[in-house]
Design an enzyme around this catalytic site. Structure first.
Site, short mmCIF file in Angstrom:
data_model
loop_
_atom_site.label_atom_id
_atom_site.label_comp_id
_atom_site.label_asym_id
_atom_site.label_seq_id
_atom_site.Cartn_x
_atom_site.Cartn_y
_atom_site.Cartn_z
N ASP A 266 10.12 -5.00 -3.25
CA ASP A 266 9.73 -5.45 -1.91
C ASP A 266 8.81 -6.64 -2.18
O ASP A 266 7.60 -6.50 -2.26
CB ASP A 266 9.01 -4.31 -1.19
CG ASP A 266 8.73 -4.63 0.26
OD1 ASP A 266 9.52 -5.39 0.85
OD2 ASP A 266 7.74 -4.12 0.79
N CYS B 23 10.06 -9.92 3.83
CA CYS B 23 9.87 -9.99 5.28
C CYS B 23 9.74 -11.44 5.67
O CYS B 23 8.85 -11.82 6.41
CB CYS B 23 8.68 -9.14 5.72
SG CYS B 23 7.13 -9.61 4.95
N PRO C 65 0.78 -1.24 0.00
CA PRO C 65 0.00 0.00 0.00
C PRO C 65 0.82 1.29 0.00
O PRO C 65 0.26 2.36 0.17
CB PRO C 65 -0.79 -0.12 1.30
CG PRO C 65 0.12 -0.88 2.21
CD PRO C 65 0.88 -1.84 1.35
N LYS D 196 6.84 1.95 1.18
CA LYS D 196 8.18 2.28 0.68
C LYS D 196 8.10 3.40 -0.36
O LYS D 196 8.94 4.28 -0.42
CB LYS D 196 8.86 1.05 0.07
CG LYS D 196 8.56 -0.27 0.79
CD LYS D 196 9.46 -0.57 1.90
CE LYS D 196 9.10 -1.68 2.86
NZ LYS D 196 7.97 -2.52 2.87
C1 SAM Z 1 5.36 -7.07 0.59
S1 SAM Z 1 4.04 -6.44 -0.31
C2 SAM Z 1 4.57 -4.83 -0.71
C3 SAM Z 1 4.47 -3.83 0.41
C4 SAM Z 1 4.83 -2.42 -0.04
N1 SAM Z 1 6.12 -2.37 -0.65
C5 SAM Z 1 4.77 -1.43 1.10
O1 SAM Z 1 5.80 -1.14 1.67
O2 SAM Z 1 3.68 -0.92 1.40
C6 SAM Z 1 4.18 -7.24 -1.85
C7 SAM Z 1 3.25 -6.74 -2.93
O3 SAM Z 1 3.61 -7.37 -4.15
C8 SAM Z 1 2.45 -7.41 -4.96
N2 SAM Z 1 2.73 -8.37 -6.06
C9 SAM Z 1 2.58 -9.72 -6.09
N3 SAM Z 1 2.98 -10.20 -7.28
C10 SAM Z 1 3.41 -9.15 -8.02
C11 SAM Z 1 3.94 -9.00 -9.33
N4 SAM Z 1 4.13 -10.04 -10.14
N5 SAM Z 1 4.25 -7.76 -9.77
C12 SAM Z 1 4.04 -6.68 -8.97
N6 SAM Z 1 3.54 -6.77 -7.72
C13 SAM Z 1 3.24 -7.97 -7.24
C14 SAM Z 1 1.36 -7.80 -3.98
O4 SAM Z 1 0.09 -7.44 -4.46
C15 SAM Z 1 1.78 -7.03 -2.72
O5 SAM Z 1 1.08 -5.82 -2.63
#
Ligand code: SAM
Length: 453
Positions: free
Chosen positions: A178, A231, A112, A115
């Site tokens: 991330d 994480c 969301p 970062k």
């Molecule tokens: C660990 S969370 C990210 C948290 C975010 N960086 C923050 O600090 O608020 C991982 C995110 O990767 C997204 N995601 C999953 N597969 C993905 C892909 N192939 N390409 C881009 N985003 C992806 C998910 O929807 C999720 O929101």
């Protein structure tokens, strides 16, 4: 806390005699933090007005621990975008990617926005931030957080890296991944993380992470840097992903990062080749630091000739007379050749962007407002992206004045001001939103979806 059996076995293998210590800390309460938005206020000035008791997070210049009971989301400064509420370990990735104003930055798995908001603050309005997430539902919070932070130079996408490759190969000089992961470092946060692990484990994530990094690396410019973070603890999602990238790409190397007390290095013995350079990764263990589990790796691509791009052409926008009138009161420096119109809505992005196909674009820059019949309606995001001296008339309520919260609750107010028409409303020097004033009555234009509940 009862750990899944398989997980416990794995952690005993990884941690050896440290396991007891790790297990003991799982029952400790989780840490809460806030990160100051340096786009809007310096850390020094924030500390002078900070309404909470805070202590510094050692690894992030603008990060602070705060008690959960303080309720930082229930304060007008939160609505003014002065800080982001973030778990302290989660502050490391954006803080360890060396972003400078003018960079072209991609936050590939951005929702969301924990970062992205920091990357945008580091750019300080210069250069381009592209914040992306594959999940459309999660991008709603991403858009709102970017807007609340007052970031003017962000393009928000909902796609996968492979769809950016045809138009943006070598475009970004800083990339943050991330990555979606099995979340083993977040078990202290609640049962959902544990349930998800029991259902999926590490394997599907390890596969997905390799696909993501494979495409992302193509988007990195020669000489550019990429920070990979998770994480989770599983070596298959951490050291082994970095090993996979390094073995496949001769032009990539690991960059050493600043170690803080309690940080662990990456573990070559958990890779398939045992490469020593893996030690330059960082591991955060929840029993060694005041924060949850994390993994970080910073990679650099070899220097080389920079690619060229075919940039999108922008159609000149014809402003309505009311829109022109509105902008006479606005001192923000806008290059109108970079304002795009979409069905009367105006978006401003100073940077040029390559032509893209098959990419779902949710925002191209700052949403300024909408040209409607007989009027211009400035947007909520525009209000909080302005500083108090960039629009006149500006009407400010003191932070302790009950009108501040009444305004945030979208109430109509009586005000003692002789000026009429559209006003930028704020608390002290921090803009919050718009209002229309007539004969001392303030008609509230604060966004209902941002309303104080
Ligand atoms: C660990 S969370 C990210 C948290 C975010 N960086 C923050 O600090 O608020 C991982 C995110 O990767 C997204 N995601 C999953 N597969 C993905 C892909 N192939 N390409 C881009 N985003 C992806 C998910 O929807 C999720 O929101």
């Amino acid at each position: 806390m009862k750990l899944p059996e398989l997980f416990e076995e794995k952690m005993r293998r990884l941690l050896g005699e440290d396991f007891e210590e790790y297990e003991k800390h799982l029952d400790d309460p989780a840490y809460y933090g806030i990160r100051v938005n340096t786009l809007k206020i310096s850390v020094e000035d924030f500390l002078k007005i900070c309404p909470f008791k805070v202590t510094k997070v050692p690894w992030t210049d603008n990060g602070f621990y705060v008690d959960r009971e303080e309720k930082p989301s229930k304060h007008p400064y939160y609505h003014a975008g002065l800080y982001y509420i973030q778990e302290p370990s989660a502050m490391t990735p954006a803080s360890y990617l060396p972003v400078e104003p003018g960079d072209r930055v991609l936050d590939l798995c951005g929702a969301p926005g924990g970062k992205s908001t920091e990357l945008g603050a580091k750019l300080n309005g210069e250069g381009l931030l592209v914040s992306n997430d594959v999940s459309i539902s999660r991008t709603k919070a991403l858009i709102r957080n970017i807007e609340m932070f007052g970031i003017r130079n962000d393009m928000i996408l909902c796609t996968e890296a492979k769809y950016l490759v045809p138009s943006m190969t070598g475009f970004f000089n800083k990339i943050l991944i991330d990555a979606p992961c099995s979340g083993e470092g977040m078990f202290r946060k609640g049962n959902n993380e544990i349930k998800n692990w029991q259902q999926k484990g590490s394997e599907p994530y390890a596969k997905l992470q390799r696909e993501i990094v494979d495409d992302a690396i193509k988007l990195l410019a020669p000489g550019g840097m990429l920070l990979y973070s998770t994480c989770t603890f599983s070596p298959e999602e951490n050291e082994q992903v970095i090993e996979y990238l390094l073995e496949k790409n001769d032009d990539l190397s690991l960059v050493p990062m600043k170690m803080c007390e309690g940080f662990d290095h990456g573990h070559p013995e958990w890779t398939l080749t045992g490469r020593e350079d893996i030690k330059q990764c960082i591991r955060l263990w929840p029993h060694k630091i005041k924060g949850e589990g994390h993994f970080l790796a910073l990679l650099k691509k070899e220097d080389g000739p920079q690619p060229t791009f075919k940039y999108e052409k922008i159609k000149k926008v014809k402003l309505t007379p009311e829109t022109e009138e509105f902008f006479k009161n606005c001192k923000m420096d806008i290059d109108w050749s970079h304002v795009r119109e979409h069905q009367g809505k105006l978006f401003y992005l100073k940077e040029d962007i390559p032509e893209m196909k098959k990419v779902r674009v949710l925002r191209k820059g700052l949403y300024l407002g909408e040209m409607k019949k007989g009027r211009f309606e400035p947007s909520q995001s525009f209000a909080v992206a302005l500083s108090a001296d960039e629009y006149k008339p500006y009407l400010s309520f003191d932070i302790n004045d009950e009108n501040t919260i009444k305004y945030l609750k979208c109430e109509t107010l009586d005000v003692d001001t002789a000026t009429e028409g559209i006003h930028l409303i704020g608390t002290n020097e921090f803009p919050l939103g718009w209002a229309k004033i007539k004969k001392g009555r303030l008609k509230n234009k604060y966004s209902s979806s941002w309303r104080w509940l």
